[in-house]
Design a protein around this motif. Structure first.
Motif, PDB file in Angstrom:
ATOM      1  N   ASP A   1       0.679  -1.269  -0.087  1.00  0.00           N
ATOM      2  CA  ASP A   1      -0.003  -0.210   0.023  1.00  0.00           C
ATOM      3  C   ASP A   1       0.768   1.270   0.056  1.00  0.00           C
ATOM      4  O   ASP A   1       0.607   2.165   0.881  1.00  0.00           O
ATOM      5  CB  ASP A   1      -1.002  -0.006   0.986  1.00  0.00           C
ATOM      6  CG  ASP A   1      -2.002   1.133   0.987  1.00  0.00           C
ATOM      7  OD1 ASP A   1      -2.028   1.814  -0.135  1.00  0.00           O
ATOM      8  OD2 ASP A   1      -2.776   1.229   1.934  1.00  0.00           O
TER       9      ASP A   1
ATOM     10  N   ASP B   1      -0.224  16.483   2.856  1.00  0.00           N
ATOM     11  CA  ASP B   1       0.113  14.999   2.881  1.00  0.00           C
ATOM     12  C   ASP B   1       0.105  14.316   1.925  1.00  0.00           C
ATOM     13  O   ASP B   1      -0.539  13.881   1.110  1.00  0.00           O
ATOM     14  CB  ASP B   1      -1.012  14.324   4.139  1.00  0.00           C
ATOM     15  CG  ASP B   1      -0.579  12.856   4.472  1.00  0.00           C
ATOM     16  OD1 ASP B   1       0.454  12.416   3.739  1.00  0.00           O
ATOM     17  OD2 ASP B   1      -1.219  12.187   5.250  1.00  0.00           O
TER      18      ASP B   1
ATOM     19  N   THR C   1       6.588   7.159  11.127  1.00  0.00           N
ATOM     20  CA  THR C   1       5.496   6.928  10.188  1.00  0.00           C
ATOM     21  C   THR C   1       4.842   8.138   9.862  1.00  0.00           C
ATOM     22  O   THR C   1       4.899   9.244  10.439  1.00  0.00           O
ATOM     23  CB  THR C   1       4.463   5.999  11.036  1.00  0.00           C
ATOM     24  OG1 THR C   1       3.933   7.045  12.127  1.00  0.00           O
ATOM     25  CG2 THR C   1       4.945   4.900  11.752  1.00  0.00           C
ATOM     26  N   ALA C   2       3.995   8.203   8.673  1.00  0.00           N
ATOM     27  CA  ALA C   2       3.341   9.218   8.245  1.00  0.00           C
ATOM     28  C   ALA C   2       2.510   9.474   9.387  1.00  0.00           C
ATOM     29  O   ALA C   2       2.079  10.809   9.398  1.00  0.00           O
ATOM     30  CB  ALA C   2       2.551   8.897   6.966  1.00  0.00           C
ATOM     31  N   THR C   3       1.594   8.736  10.202  1.00  0.00           N
ATOM     32  CA  THR C   3       0.778   9.002  11.069  1.00  0.00           C
ATOM     33  C   THR C   3       1.512   9.990  11.951  1.00  0.00           C
ATOM     34  O   THR C   3       1.057  10.974  12.388  1.00  0.00           O
ATOM     35  CB  THR C   3       0.270   7.989  11.886  1.00  0.00           C
ATOM     36  OG1 THR C   3      -0.296   6.981  10.734  1.00  0.00           O
ATOM     37  CG2 THR C   3      -0.511   8.112  13.017  1.00  0.00           C
TER      38      THR C   3
ATOM     39  N   THR D   1       1.849  11.281   1.466  1.00  0.00           N
ATOM     40  CA  THR D   1       2.347   9.925   1.668  1.00  0.00           C
ATOM     41  C   THR D   1       1.985   9.147   0.502  1.00  0.00           C
ATOM     42  O   THR D   1       2.699   8.146   0.256  1.00  0.00           O
ATOM     43  CB  THR D   1       1.442   9.441   2.962  1.00  0.00           C
ATOM     44  OG1 THR D   1       2.170  10.486   3.984  1.00  0.00           O
ATOM     45  CG2 THR D   1       1.949   8.189   3.443  1.00  0.00           C
ATOM     46  N   HIS D   2       0.607   9.280  -0.061  1.00  0.00           N
ATOM     47  CA  HIS D   2       0.215   8.276  -1.088  1.00  0.00           C
ATOM     48  C   HIS D   2       0.630   9.128  -2.506  1.00  0.00           C
ATOM     49  O   HIS D   2       0.842   8.613  -3.747  1.00  0.00           O
ATOM     50  CB  HIS D   2      -1.159   8.154  -0.997  1.00  0.00           C
ATOM     51  CG  HIS D   2      -1.384   6.961  -0.366  1.00  0.00           C
ATOM     52  ND1 HIS D   2      -2.659   6.458  -0.010  1.00  0.00           N
ATOM     53  CD2 HIS D   2      -0.513   6.094   0.509  1.00  0.00           C
ATOM     54  CE1 HIS D   2      -2.790   5.372   0.817  1.00  0.00           C
ATOM     55  NE2 HIS D   2      -1.571   5.177   1.037  1.00  0.00           N
TER      56      HIS D   2
ATOM     57  N   GLU E   1      -5.078  15.720   1.569  1.00  0.00           N
ATOM     58  CA  GLU E   1      -3.994  15.250   0.488  1.00  0.00           C
ATOM     59  C   GLU E   1      -4.430  15.929  -0.629  1.00  0.00           C
ATOM     60  O   GLU E   1      -5.419  16.454  -0.886  1.00  0.00           O
ATOM     61  CB  GLU E   1      -4.579  13.674   0.285  1.00  0.00           C
ATOM     62  CG  GLU E   1      -4.194  12.642   0.977  1.00  0.00           C
ATOM     63  CD  GLU E   1      -4.592  11.076   0.563  1.00  0.00           C
ATOM     64  OE1 GLU E   1      -3.638  10.771  -0.045  1.00  0.00           O
ATOM     65  OE2 GLU E   1      -5.686  11.079   0.488  1.00  0.00           O
TER      66      GLU E   1
ATOM     67  N   TYR F   1      -8.148  10.041   4.769  1.00  0.00           N
ATOM     68  CA  TYR F   1      -7.342   8.755   5.465  1.00  0.00           C
ATOM     69  C   TYR F   1      -6.073   9.519   5.883  1.00  0.00           C
ATOM     70  O   TYR F   1      -5.458   9.552   4.630  1.00  0.00           O
ATOM     71  CB  TYR F   1      -7.311   7.407   5.109  1.00  0.00           C
ATOM     72  CG  TYR F   1      -6.692   6.684   6.188  1.00  0.00           C
ATOM     73  CD1 TYR F   1      -7.371   6.287   7.462  1.00  0.00           C
ATOM     74  CD2 TYR F   1      -5.489   6.098   5.869  1.00  0.00           C
ATOM     75  CE1 TYR F   1      -6.800   5.527   8.324  1.00  0.00           C
ATOM     76  CE2 TYR F   1      -4.826   5.614   6.965  1.00  0.00           C
ATOM     77  CZ  TYR F   1      -5.415   5.032   8.162  1.00  0.00           C
ATOM     78  OH  TYR F   1      -4.838   4.284   9.052  1.00  0.00           O
ATOM     79  N   HIS F   2      -5.620   9.803   6.992  1.00  0.00           N
ATOM     80  CA  HIS F   2      -4.225  10.423   7.173  1.00  0.00           C
ATOM     81  C   HIS F   2      -3.481   9.421   8.145  1.00  0.00           C
ATOM     82  O   HIS F   2      -2.578   9.989   9.076  1.00  0.00           O
ATOM     83  CB  HIS F   2      -4.127  11.583   7.673  1.00  0.00           C
ATOM     84  CG  HIS F   2      -5.031  12.555   6.633  1.00  0.00           C
ATOM     85  ND1 HIS F   2      -4.066  13.196   5.479  1.00  0.00           N
ATOM     86  CD2 HIS F   2      -6.106  13.032   6.378  1.00  0.00           C
ATOM     87  CE1 HIS F   2      -4.786  13.857   4.852  1.00  0.00           C
ATOM     88  NE2 HIS F   2      -5.972  13.770   5.332  1.00  0.00           N
ATOM     89  N   GLY F   3      -3.810   8.149   8.387  1.00  0.00           N
ATOM     90  CA  GLY F   3      -3.118   7.335   9.360  1.00  0.00           C
ATOM     91  C   GLY F   3      -4.041   7.337  10.564  1.00  0.00           C
ATOM     92  O   GLY F   3      -5.281   7.638  10.296  1.00  0.00           O
TER      93      GLY F   3
ATOM     94  N   ASN G   1      -7.622   7.916  -0.496  1.00  0.00           N
ATOM     95  CA  ASN G   1      -8.038   6.701   0.338  1.00  0.00           C
ATOM     96  C   ASN G   1      -9.532   6.334   0.194  1.00  0.00           C
ATOM     97  O   ASN G   1      -9.990   5.322   0.949  1.00  0.00           O
ATOM     98  CB  ASN G   1      -7.577   6.906   1.640  1.00  0.00           C
ATOM     99  CG  ASN G   1      -6.310   6.703   1.837  1.00  0.00           C
ATOM    100  OD1 ASN G   1      -5.542   5.821   1.639  1.00  0.00           O
ATOM    101  ND2 ASN G   1      -5.533   7.848   2.262  1.00  0.00           N
TER     102      ASN G   1
ATOM    103  N   ASN H   1       1.972  13.523  10.786  1.00  0.00           N
ATOM    104  CA  ASN H   1       0.840  14.219  10.786  1.00  0.00           C
ATOM    105  C   ASN H   1       0.362  14.572  12.308  1.00  0.00           C
ATOM    106  O   ASN H   1       0.063  15.757  12.599  1.00  0.00           O
ATOM    107  CB  ASN H   1      -0.444  13.417  10.340  1.00  0.00           C
ATOM    108  CG  ASN H   1      -0.340  13.337   8.827  1.00  0.00           C
ATOM    109  OD1 ASN H   1      -0.062  14.363   8.095  1.00  0.00           O
ATOM    110  ND2 ASN H   1      -0.830  12.421   7.920  1.00  0.00           N
TER     111      ASN H   1
ATOM    112  N   LYS I   1       5.967   6.323   4.216  1.00  0.00           N
ATOM    113  CA  LYS I   1       5.664   5.070   3.615  1.00  0.00           C
ATOM    114  C   LYS I   1       7.149   5.017   2.689  1.00  0.00           C
ATOM    115  O   LYS I   1       8.020   4.229   3.224  1.00  0.00           O
ATOM    116  CB  LYS I   1       4.329   5.054   2.781  1.00  0.00           C
ATOM    117  CG  LYS I   1       3.330   5.001   3.682  1.00  0.00           C
ATOM    118  CD  LYS I   1       2.066   4.424   2.839  1.00  0.00           C
ATOM    119  CE  LYS I   1       0.902   4.437   3.935  1.00  0.00           C
ATOM    120  NZ  LYS I   1      -0.378   3.701   3.340  1.00  0.00           N
TER     121      LYS I   1
HETATM  122  C1  LIG Z   1      -2.342   9.906   2.934  1.00  0.00           C
HETATM  123  C2  LIG Z   1      -2.028   9.171   4.006  1.00  0.00           C
HETATM  124  N1  LIG Z   1      -1.475   9.722   5.227  1.00  0.00           N
HETATM  125  C3  LIG Z   1      -0.678   9.113   6.166  1.00  0.00           C
HETATM  126  C4  LIG Z   1      -0.945   7.690   6.246  1.00  0.00           C
HETATM  127  C5  LIG Z   1      -0.500   7.000   7.403  1.00  0.00           C
HETATM  128  O1  LIG Z   1       0.714   6.305   7.175  1.00  0.00           O
HETATM  129  P1  LIG Z   1       1.195   5.202   8.180  1.00  0.00           P
HETATM  130  O2  LIG Z   1       0.140   4.337   8.325  1.00  0.00           O
HETATM  131  O3  LIG Z   1       2.455   4.588   7.518  1.00  0.00           O
HETATM  132  O4  LIG Z   1       1.392   5.853   9.511  1.00  0.00           O
HETATM  133  C6  LIG Z   1      -1.504   6.766   5.282  1.00  0.00           C
HETATM  134  C7  LIG Z   1      -1.773   5.337   5.153  1.00  0.00           C
HETATM  135  O5  LIG Z   1      -2.180   4.722   4.414  1.00  0.00           O
HETATM  136  C8  LIG Z   1      -2.097   7.708   4.305  1.00  0.00           C
HETATM  137  O6  LIG Z   1      -2.802   7.250   3.186  1.00  0.00           O
END
Ligand SMILES: Cc1ncc(COP(=O)(O)O)c(C=O)c1O
Length: 452
Positions: free
Chosen positions: A82, A257, A136-138, A259-260, A224, A164-166, A229, A141, A284
């Motif tokens: 993912d 964000d 982690t991205a979580t 991450t994706h 995002e 979704y941001h984690g 998501n 954030n 990620k």
């Molecule tokens: C846009 C976005 N931000 C943050 C995250 C969180 O990533 P992690 O689970 O690696 O902390 C995700 C997870 O899918 C995500 O899609």
């Protein structure tokens, strides 16, 4: 009608695929039964049970865009953790850097010189001057939300419906069918009711954005740049300009964000489209799958933060992580940014993704399906509705869990791993054109089994 889904046919096809899955994965099943005796749910992390089969596939080894399971089945990996393995599994340069660094110390709570190279590269790619590290991205954030609240003295944050941001507490909130805020179903033991912390609006709704920000109680918008998501939802023309203008007008910070959306290009969507966030977060794939995340911010944020920070208490202020910035992550990040997530990576992966999307579109046309496929860089997703959703609410309404599950399982039984929870395919350059053609063929067979 040719393109109407027959539910009872879907049900019996799904039963057949489940039988095929069981038959093809005896060793995975055996391991799963053993795992259930020591791991809650038989998996190391809750989500790993949510795959389309009734038990997870146990992996033997992965390399590039392919992996083999313990039963000897080979797969094309279009999930790539993912996005955690968007680079392809175990890229050579990252593995070499990990091997070398692991002989020289893994974590110290002190910087190595390499971290400066990474900071300079983040500046170059993502156009913000100051950077910090997380695992982690979580966490990235979470940390920037704290900074935004601290600097603005405002209590609320704003997110988009079905974002979704984690596992960020504030973002586990959606709008119900009447447009009323509610804690996201299954939000497990929230530390604080997100209704108290968060405003939610639909993406692409400029009027709602202005209304939400005009109360001047929103510290930050967490967004995002393209929603990913709940399917891929592109911003409408002018939306990002309005988002930036209104956040500035009402003194709200803008957190992007990526991450994706790092699937869009080497500098993410922001660099490609000239966005100007106050904060930037990403995790990620940055270190080729080794846990690593970063957050960046502007000169203004940096100065304000420094002015308010009491360094004596910085370790207990809610922003941290003992292992953040560890030497192994930094070495992996440096190698991945320098040698893997390069311009060539993106041009090859995006070209392959264009071919992938064309293949899916051909089948959709052939069967006159009311489905669409959407693409963002090297990511694409097919969606069971005739037109692109404008926002999370519209996208959510089109989810068909049974059909999702069938498409996933059909693919899995024929050696293709799609990304779970939606029909997303991420393409790394290790995929071959023949792999893409194979997906088109199997996708056609799946569609034909339903509508032929
Ligand atoms: C846009 C976005 N931000 C943050 C995250 C969180 O990533 P992690 O689970 O690696 O902390 C995700 C997870 O899918 C995500 O899609």
């Amino acid at each position: 009608m040719k393109n109407t889904l027959d539910r009872s046919r879907l049900e019996s096809l799904l039963t057949r695929e489940e039988q095929v899955f069981h038959k093809g994965h005896p060793k995975s099943y055996e391991l799963y039964q053993r795992a259930r005796k020591s791991l809650h749910g038989g998996v190391p992390m809750l989500w790993m049970i949510r795959w389309a089969g009734s038990f997870p596939v146990f992996v033997k080894e992965a390399r590039g865009a392919h992996f083999t399971d313990v039963d000897g089945n080979h797969y094309i990996d279009l999930c790539l953790g993912d996005t955690g393995a968007m680079t392809g599994h175990s890229p050579n340069a990252t593995v070499k850097a990990i091997q070398e660094q692991s002989q020289k110390g893994i974590t110290l709570m002190l910087p190595y010189e390499d971290v400066i190279w990474v900071g300079e590269e983040l500046q170059r790619r993502f156009k913000l001057p100051y950077w910090q590290f997380a695992l982690t991205a979580t966490d990235a954030n979470r940390f920037v939300l704290r900074m935004a609240r601290m600097l603005t003295n405002r209590p609320k944050i704003l997110v988009f419906n079905y974002c979704y941001h984690g596992s960020v507490d504030e973002a586990l909130i959606v709008l119900d069918e009447e447009g009323t805020l509610m804690s996201r179903p299954n939000n497990m033991g929230p530390q604080i009711d997100p209704l108290l912390t968060t405003k939610v609006i639909e993406f692409n709704d400029i009027a709602a954005l202005e209304t939400a920000l005009s109360a001047r109680d929103v510290a930050a918008v967490l967004a995002e740049p393209v929603m990913t998501n709940i399917g891929i939802i592109h911003p409408e023309p002018g939306y990002h300009d309005a988002l930036r203008e209104l956040t500035r007008k009402y003194g709200t910070y803008l957190i992007i964000d990526e991450t994706h959306t790092i699937c869009s290009g080497p500098g993410g969507y922001s660099a490609s489209f000239g966005l100007q966030p106050d904060f930037f977060t990403i995790g990620k794939p940055l270190a080729g799958g080794v846990p690593a995340a970063v957050y960046g911010f502007t000169e203004e944020v940096s100065q304000q933060f420094a002015a308010r920070l009491n360094v004596d208490d910085a370790d207990v202020g809610g922003i941290g992580g003992t292992l953040a910035g560890n030497a192994l992550s930094i070495a992996a990040m440096k190698a991945t940014l320098q040698h893997v997530l390069t311009d060539e990576f993106y041009s090859k992966a995006i070209q392959l993704q264009e071919k992938f999307t064309e293949g899916v579109e051909t089948v959709i046309k052939e069967f006159e399906l009311r489905w669409i496929v959407k693409r963002l860089g090297n990511r694409s997703e097919y969606w069971f509705r005739p037109s692109p959703p404008r926002n999370g609410g519209e996208a959510y309404a089109a989810i068909d869990h049974e059909l999702d599950r069938y498409m996933h399982l059909f693919m899995l039984n024929r050696g293709i791993l799609m990304t779970p929870f939606h029909n997303m395919a991420l393409i790394s350059p290790d995929i071959s054109e023949a792999d893409v053609d194979y997906h088109t063929k199997v996708f056609r067979e799946a569609v034909s089994s339903l509508f032929g």
